[in-house]
Scaffold this motif. Structure first.
Motif, PDB file in Angstrom:
ATOM      1  N   GLY A   1      -3.618 -10.284  -9.284  1.00 15.55           N
ATOM      2  CA  GLY A   1      -2.911 -10.238  -8.014  1.00 15.55           C
ATOM      3  C   GLY A   1      -3.490 -11.142  -6.948  1.00 15.55           C
ATOM      4  N   THR A   2      -2.632 -11.491  -5.992  1.00 17.24           N
ATOM      5  CA  THR A   2      -3.047 -12.255  -4.816  1.00 17.24           C
ATOM      6  C   THR A   2      -2.360 -11.631  -3.599  1.00 17.24           C
ATOM      7  N   GLN A   3      -3.129 -11.445  -2.541  1.00 18.55           N
ATOM      8  CA  GLN A   3      -2.615 -10.731  -1.378  1.00 18.55           C
ATOM      9  C   GLN A   3      -1.824 -11.660  -0.461  1.00 18.55           C
ATOM     10  N   VAL A   4      -0.663 -11.191  -0.069  1.00 10.05           N
ATOM     11  CA  VAL A   4       0.150 -11.881   0.939  1.00 10.05           C
ATOM     12  C   VAL A   4       0.261 -10.960   2.142  1.00 10.05           C
ATOM     13  N   THR A   5      -0.126 -11.474   3.300  1.00 18.23           N
ATOM     14  CA  THR A   5      -0.057 -10.697   4.531  1.00 18.23           C
ATOM     15  C   THR A   5       0.738 -11.491   5.555  1.00 18.23           C
ATOM     16  N   VAL A   6       1.779 -10.867   6.087  1.00 16.79           N
ATOM     17  CA  VAL A   6       2.642 -11.522   7.073  1.00 16.79           C
ATOM     18  C   VAL A   6       2.510 -10.758   8.378  1.00 16.79           C
ATOM     19  N   SER A   7       2.094 -11.461   9.397  1.00 14.31           N
ATOM     20  CA  SER A   7       1.855 -10.796  10.689  1.00 14.31           C
ATOM     21  C   SER A   7       2.842 -11.259  11.752  1.00 14.31           C
TER      22      SER A   7
ATOM     23  N   PRO B   1       0.825  -1.216   0.000  1.00 16.23           N
ATOM     24  CA  PRO B   1       0.000   0.000   0.000  1.00 16.23           C
ATOM     25  C   PRO B   1       0.855   1.261   0.000  1.00 16.23           C
ATOM     26  N   GLY B   2       0.591   2.136  -0.958  1.00 17.82           N
ATOM     27  CA  GLY B   2       1.331   3.379  -1.053  1.00 17.82           C
ATOM     28  C   GLY B   2       2.693   3.253  -1.709  1.00 17.82           C
ATOM     29  N   GLY B   3       3.034   2.040  -2.125  1.00 15.01           N
ATOM     30  CA  GLY B   3       4.349   1.820  -2.710  1.00 15.01           C
ATOM     31  C   GLY B   3       4.323   1.578  -4.204  1.00 15.01           C
TER      32      GLY B   3
ATOM     33  N   ASP C   1       7.700  -7.229   5.973  1.00 15.67           N
ATOM     34  CA  ASP C   1       7.852  -6.371   4.799  1.00 15.67           C
ATOM     35  C   ASP C   1       7.597  -7.106   3.485  1.00 15.67           C
ATOM     36  N   ASP C   2       7.237  -8.383   3.551  1.00 20.11           N
ATOM     37  CA  ASP C   2       6.759  -9.099   2.362  1.00 20.11           C
ATOM     38  C   ASP C   2       5.270  -8.881   2.140  1.00 20.11           C
ATOM     39  N   THR C   3       4.620  -8.248   3.092  1.00 22.43           N
ATOM     40  CA  THR C   3       3.188  -7.982   2.954  1.00 22.43           C
ATOM     41  C   THR C   3       2.935  -7.067   1.769  1.00 22.43           C
ATOM     42  N   ALA C   4       2.170  -7.565   0.815  1.00 18.48           N
ATOM     43  CA  ALA C   4       1.897  -6.821  -0.414  1.00 18.48           C
ATOM     44  C   ALA C   4       0.952  -7.621  -1.290  1.00 18.48           C
TER      45      ALA C   4
END
Length: 118
Positions: A112-118, A41-43, A91-94
């Motif tokens: 696209g497919t969302q990857v979220t790392v928490s 987001p924003g990048g 920081d792989d979240t994108a």
């Protein structure tokens, strides 16, 4: 009709793994450089990894040693691009996108497919 359809994204904890897939059709997969890009987001939309028609592989520094790009090109069947991701970090979240190019510019994008790392 060109199609690039990503799957395999999701939410994982830091240190976990995911394998992204990109099912393709409608173009000569074997003649294209295929790649994975991502955009937080924003990048900007940045290259993660590419594999050329000849099989030459490149990785962004952030992906080296953690991600592996591969492809499956069976005769008379759907061609698929993969990205095995390990040791995931926040920081792989994108949103991760599959792309195909036969010049210096991308010709086709997936949704696209969302990857979220928490």
């Amino acid at each position: 009709h060109v199609q690039l359809v990503e799957s395999g994204g999701g939410e994982v904890q830091a240190g976990g793994s995911l394998k992204l897939s990109c099912a393709t059709s409608g173009f000569d997969f074997r003649s294209y450089t295929m790649g994975w890009f991502r955009q937080a987001p924003g990048g900007e939309r940045d290259m993660v990894s590419t594999i050329s028609a000849r099989g030459i592989i490149k990785y962004d520094n952030s992906a080296k040693g953690r991600f592996t790009i591969s492809r499956n090109m069976p005769k008379n069947s759907e061609h698929t691009l993969y990205l095995q991701m390990a040791n995931l970090r926040s920081d792989d979240t994108a949103m991760h996108y599959c792309a195909a190019s036969c010049t210096q510019y991308v010709s086709f994008w997936g949704a696209g497919t969302q990857v979220t790392v928490s």
